[in-house]
Scaffold this active site. Structure first.
Site, PDB file in Angstrom:
ATOM      1  N   LYS A 246     -12.209   4.231  -3.949  1.00  0.00           N
ATOM      2  CA  LYS A 246     -12.482   2.815  -3.676  1.00  0.00           C
ATOM      3  C   LYS A 246     -13.848   2.369  -4.160  1.00  0.00           C
ATOM      4  O   LYS A 246     -14.722   3.165  -4.469  1.00  0.00           O
ATOM      5  CB  LYS A 246     -12.255   2.517  -2.190  1.00  0.00           C
ATOM      6  CG  LYS A 246     -10.747   2.436  -1.904  1.00  0.00           C
ATOM      7  CD  LYS A 246     -10.403   2.041  -0.500  1.00  0.00           C
ATOM      8  CE  LYS A 246      -8.857   1.975  -0.398  1.00  0.00           C
ATOM      9  NZ  LYS A 246      -8.395   1.854   0.974  1.00  0.00           N
TER      10      LYS A 246
ATOM     11  N   ARG B  64      -5.525   9.609   2.967  1.00  0.00           N
ATOM     12  CA  ARG B  64      -4.663   9.054   1.916  1.00  0.00           C
ATOM     13  C   ARG B  64      -5.440   9.126   0.612  1.00  0.00           C
ATOM     14  O   ARG B  64      -6.492   8.494   0.490  1.00  0.00           O
ATOM     15  CB  ARG B  64      -4.311   7.602   2.273  1.00  0.00           C
ATOM     16  CG  ARG B  64      -3.415   6.899   1.267  1.00  0.00           C
ATOM     17  CD  ARG B  64      -3.217   5.441   1.667  1.00  0.00           C
ATOM     18  NE  ARG B  64      -2.339   4.757   0.739  1.00  0.00           N
ATOM     19  CZ  ARG B  64      -2.732   4.228  -0.411  1.00  0.00           C
ATOM     20  NH1 ARG B  64      -3.993   4.301  -0.792  1.00  0.00           N
ATOM     21  NH2 ARG B  64      -1.859   3.607  -1.190  1.00  0.00           N
TER      22      ARG B  64
HETATM   23  N1  HH2 Z   1      -5.453   1.545   0.726  1.00  0.00           N
HETATM   24  C1  HH2 Z   1      -4.707   1.040  -0.276  1.00  0.00           C
HETATM   25  C2  HH2 Z   1      -3.331   0.866  -0.129  1.00  0.00           C
HETATM   26  N2  HH2 Z   1      -2.711   1.216   1.009  1.00  0.00           N
HETATM   27  N3  HH2 Z   1      -2.792   2.097   3.194  1.00  0.00           N
HETATM   28  C3  HH2 Z   1      -3.503   2.591   4.218  1.00  0.00           C
HETATM   29  N4  HH2 Z   1      -2.901   2.928   5.349  1.00  0.00           N
HETATM   30  N5  HH2 Z   1      -4.866   2.773   4.124  1.00  0.00           N
HETATM   31  C4  HH2 Z   1      -5.557   2.448   3.010  1.00  0.00           C
HETATM   32  O1  HH2 Z   1      -6.803   2.587   3.005  1.00  0.00           O
HETATM   33  C5  HH2 Z   1      -4.831   1.906   1.896  1.00  0.00           C
HETATM   34  C6  HH2 Z   1      -3.423   1.744   2.030  1.00  0.00           C
HETATM   35  C7  HH2 Z   1      -5.369   0.661  -1.562  1.00  0.00           C
HETATM   36  O2  HH2 Z   1      -5.340   1.716  -2.484  1.00  0.00           O
HETATM   37  P1  HH2 Z   1      -4.307   1.839  -3.711  1.00  0.00           P
HETATM   38  O3  HH2 Z   1      -2.903   1.953  -3.204  1.00  0.00           O
HETATM   39  O4  HH2 Z   1      -4.708   2.940  -4.591  1.00  0.00           O
HETATM   40  O5  HH2 Z   1      -4.510   0.512  -4.527  1.00  0.00           O
HETATM   41  P2  HH2 Z   1      -3.666  -0.828  -4.711  1.00  0.00           P
HETATM   42  O6  HH2 Z   1      -3.663  -1.540  -3.412  1.00  0.00           O
HETATM   43  O7  HH2 Z   1      -4.403  -1.557  -5.801  1.00  0.00           O
HETATM   44  O8  HH2 Z   1      -2.275  -0.428  -5.126  1.00  0.00           O
END
Ligand code: HH2
Length: 284
Positions: A227, A262
């Site tokens: 992040k 995660r």
């Molecule tokens: N962060 C993201 C997405 N889902 N779910 C939980 N429970 N906790 C988190 O911190 C979290 C999450 C964001 O990361 P990512 O899926 O890599 O990115 P994007 O939202 O751009 O797909």
């Protein structure tokens, strides 16, 4: 010597024992996720990546069809389901591997649970009454995350008097509402939502004071992987080059009591956690 019974997180047909930190591997089938958008948007690539993460030691695969990065555009439930539907059907065939669906949409959650997903991961924290109804009508594990506002605007000057106290009160309230709707307590995990309407200082404060969230008694999940705050600290603009910083955040989170991390980089995280665990274990 009397040993306490292992804590559990009940997720559909899975009972996840929380005796060591669990690793949730991220699988985004989106064109626009902040670190891996477009990389796994056909079924073959998605399944191959999930298999690699499972071989590297992922305990759970978290499948997402909508990016919720700061400033992202919303996706209709129909389009989201189009992205994740076939992938979830394929992933649930791997025995022993719980699949989590990362969605804010009740319709998507319901369809994926019907297809065999074991966890609903809702970054909007089950704010939607329909999502609560889906949760109450099934036996999936639930991740209740804190997000300030909506992804489109959440990073526009987020403000808190005490970020940890406010996030804690919100998560406790949402979990209580789910329990009042008939959800068993052992199905609920909570998540401070690193980067969701938070500055770098807020994220660091939440990680530092994680024990205050742990004290609520629910399993705690932390998603810090790649992040922006890691990029800010490290001076690294490219998310895929934030692996070492992400591993450091995962180690700090688990040392502070997180039960689930995660992550995008499963092999590196599993190795670091194994070493930290070996150092922490007393010789028998
Ligand atoms: N962060 C993201 C997405 N889902 N779910 C939980 N429970 N906790 C988190 O911190 C979290 C999450 C964001 O990361 P990512 O899926 O890599 O990115 P994007 O939202 O751009 O797909």
């Amino acid at each position: 010597m009397v040993t306490a019974p292992a804590r559990l997180w009940r997720c559909g047909r899975f009972e996840l024992a929380l005796v060591r930190p669990l690793v949730m591997g991220v699988l985004n089938v989106t064109p626009d996720s902040f670190s891996d958008g477009g990389a796994y948007d056909d079924l073959g690539a998605a399944f191959a990546h999930a298999s690699l993460m499972a071989e590297a030691g992922a305990d759970i695969i978290d499948l997402g069809g909508e990016s919720t990065r700061p400033g992202s555009a919303t996706v209709s439930p129909a389009e989201e389901l189009e992205r994740v539907g076939v992938v979830v059907e394929e992933l649930v065939r791997t025995p022993g591997l719980p699949v989590s669906i990362d969605t804010r949409h009740a319709e998507v959650a319901r369809a994926c649970v019907d297809a065999g997903a074991a966890i609903i991961n809702d970054v909007s924290g089950f704010r939607d009454a329909e999502m609560v109804a889906v949760a109450a009508a099934c036996d999936a594990g639930l991740v209740v995350m804190h997000m300030l506002g909506e992804p489109g605007t959440m990073q526009d000057g987020p403000r808190y008097d005490d970020v940890v106290a406010e996030v804690r009160a919100y998560l406790a309230g949402q979990a209580r509402a789910l329990e009042a709707a008939g959800v068993a307590r052992e199905r609920i995990a909570i998540d401070p939502g690193i980067g969701f309407g938070k500055t770098t200082a807020h994220n660091l404060e939440l990680l530092r004071r994680l024990p205050e969230l742990v004290s609520l008694g629910y399993p705690v999940l932390v998603g810090a992987s790649r992040k922006r705050f890691i990029g800010e600290i490290a001076g690294e603009a490219v998310p895929a080059r934030r692996v070492a910083g992400s591993v450091a955040a995962a180690l700090a989170a688990t040392a502070a009591g997180a039960d689930i991390v995660r992550v995008h980089d499963v092999a590196e995280t599993v190795q670091a956690l194994a070493v930290a665990d070996a150092i922490g274990r007393r010789p028998s």
